[in-house]
Design a protein around this motif. Sequence first.
Motif, short mmCIF file in Angstrom:
data_model
loop_
_atom_site.label_atom_id
_atom_site.label_comp_id
_atom_site.label_asym_id
_atom_site.label_seq_id
_atom_site.Cartn_x
_atom_site.Cartn_y
_atom_site.Cartn_z
N THR A 96 -132.88 43.63 -33.49
CA THR A 96 -132.15 43.42 -34.74
C THR A 96 -132.96 44.07 -35.85
O THR A 96 -134.15 43.75 -36.03
CB THR A 96 -131.95 41.93 -35.04
OG1 THR A 96 -131.14 41.34 -34.02
CG2 THR A 96 -131.25 41.75 -36.39
N ALA A 97 -132.34 44.97 -36.59
CA ALA A 97 -133.05 45.71 -37.64
C ALA A 97 -132.28 45.65 -38.95
O ALA A 97 -131.05 45.71 -38.98
CB ALA A 97 -133.25 47.17 -37.23
N TYR A 98 -133.03 45.52 -40.03
CA TYR A 98 -132.48 45.53 -41.39
C TYR A 98 -132.90 46.82 -42.07
O TYR A 98 -134.06 47.23 -41.97
CB TYR A 98 -133.01 44.33 -42.17
CG TYR A 98 -132.79 44.39 -43.67
CD1 TYR A 98 -131.53 44.18 -44.21
CD2 TYR A 98 -133.85 44.66 -44.53
CE1 TYR A 98 -131.33 44.24 -45.59
CE2 TYR A 98 -133.67 44.72 -45.90
CZ TYR A 98 -132.40 44.51 -46.42
OH TYR A 98 -132.21 44.57 -47.79
N PHE B 43 -128.59 46.77 -37.97
CA PHE B 43 -128.37 47.46 -36.70
C PHE B 43 -128.82 46.53 -35.59
O PHE B 43 -129.98 46.11 -35.56
CB PHE B 43 -129.18 48.76 -36.68
CG PHE B 43 -128.98 49.61 -35.46
CD1 PHE B 43 -127.94 50.52 -35.40
CD2 PHE B 43 -129.83 49.51 -34.36
CE1 PHE B 43 -127.74 51.33 -34.28
CE2 PHE B 43 -129.65 50.31 -33.24
CZ PHE B 43 -128.60 51.22 -33.20
N ILE B 44 -127.89 46.18 -34.70
CA ILE B 44 -128.17 45.24 -33.62
C ILE B 44 -127.83 45.88 -32.29
O ILE B 44 -126.74 46.45 -32.13
CB ILE B 44 -127.35 43.95 -33.79
CG1 ILE B 44 -127.71 43.25 -35.10
CG2 ILE B 44 -127.58 43.00 -32.61
CD1 ILE B 44 -126.81 42.08 -35.44
N THR B 45 -128.75 45.80 -31.33
CA THR B 45 -128.46 46.38 -30.03
C THR B 45 -129.19 45.63 -28.92
O THR B 45 -130.20 44.96 -29.17
CB THR B 45 -128.84 47.87 -29.99
OG1 THR B 45 -128.31 48.47 -28.80
CG2 THR B 45 -130.35 48.06 -30.02
N GLN C 23 -136.96 46.91 -41.59
CA GLN C 23 -137.60 45.71 -41.05
C GLN C 23 -136.90 45.39 -39.74
O GLN C 23 -135.68 45.23 -39.71
CB GLN C 23 -137.44 44.52 -42.00
CG GLN C 23 -137.90 43.19 -41.43
CD GLN C 23 -139.38 42.90 -41.63
OE1 GLN C 23 -139.85 42.78 -42.75
NE2 GLN C 23 -140.12 42.79 -40.55
N ALA C 24 -137.65 45.31 -38.65
CA ALA C 24 -137.01 45.13 -37.34
C ALA C 24 -137.73 44.08 -36.51
O ALA C 24 -138.92 43.81 -36.69
CB ALA C 24 -136.98 46.46 -36.59
#
Length: 392
Positions: free
Chosen positions: A224-226, A237-239, A206-207
């Motif tokens: 931001t991704a889950y 994951f955050i970038t 889920q992003a």
Amino acid sequence: MDKVRLGIIGIGNMGTSHAANVAKGEVPEMELTAVADLKESRRQWAKENLPDTVAIYETAEELIEQGPVDAVLIAVPHYDHPRLVIEAMRHGLHAISEKPAGVYTKQVREMNEEAAKHKDLVFAMMFNQRTNHVYRKMHELVKSGIYGQIKRVNWIITDWYRTQAYYNSGGWRATWAGEGGGVLLNQCPHNLDLIQWICGMPDKVQAFCHEGKWHDIEVEDDVTAYLEYPNGATGVFITTTGDAPGTNRFEITLDRAKMVCEDNKLSVYELEVSEREYCFTTTEGFKKPDGKWIDVETDGQNEQHIGVLKAFAGKILHGTPLVADGQEGIHGLTLSNAMHLSSWLNRPVELPLDEDLFLEELNKRRAASKIKEHVTEVTFSTEGTYGSEKKS
């Protein structure tokens, strides 16, 4: 054959760096014999900066068909990576592709299927961060199973800072039609490759991809991704390319340890017993299981792009291992495709990915992509950006 004769297709930011490294003899078993670029300014750079023995071509096709080469390195805009790898292999040439493997997994799957037909040819990906001793050690420890299963993964990788001048430096940059994506497709293929290489592939994503949040661009520059994994582990994951100075902290929690990679150093907190075992056997209500920080030894080696090219030449000449086989490029791309699709549809996406649906959604954005009005063509030096100097 004593040396691999290499042709580089595309001598922009990364191609220039590769050309300089090989021309200087940094890869002993490789010789630069040809380059190609559509831009006259880049061909002029090659005439002025590369040895007279290097043949210069305008198109990739000319180099592939006529060039005095055994292998090619593909360093052009992303959509053309699979097409040119396929073309090279059909002409009997070994191939190594810059990241990402492509823009969408369907085209990369076609590339991999073609590569599988040419067992005598070497196909590699330029996943240079796999040479980093810290990530190699994390991979070794996780895959060994010494600390049990992964429970949680967190990577905040926000030190990919880019200015508006960077995005204005090429007409193809940061457009759906020209590049096919933003921070996920340009900067983060390294990180997406590493997270799956070390931790395995999740089965649900889920992003939230924010497009043009910090820059005047079409594509995402803040994500931001889950992630959910088959064993129940979760990840975040955050970038972004909009934070300064940014952070690069990769943390993995396992049954018996916590690993932290930050400032190009690896720290491990080792529990005396499995947390899962402790949780259900202790009579304590609040006390954590005992543990301690331990020293982790690595070999300290981090050869980056040069190391990948050395391994590529070694595989061709001696059959020694690659840093990353070309067919592995689809995995990290699957993650970025899933993140994009999740954000576009505003819902979780399960893996394996619906490749046709992704391409349908991407094509909508490509059709609406706008031609840039303000472009100042610049080829930036990548020295100190991707190598050991960066907190990778």
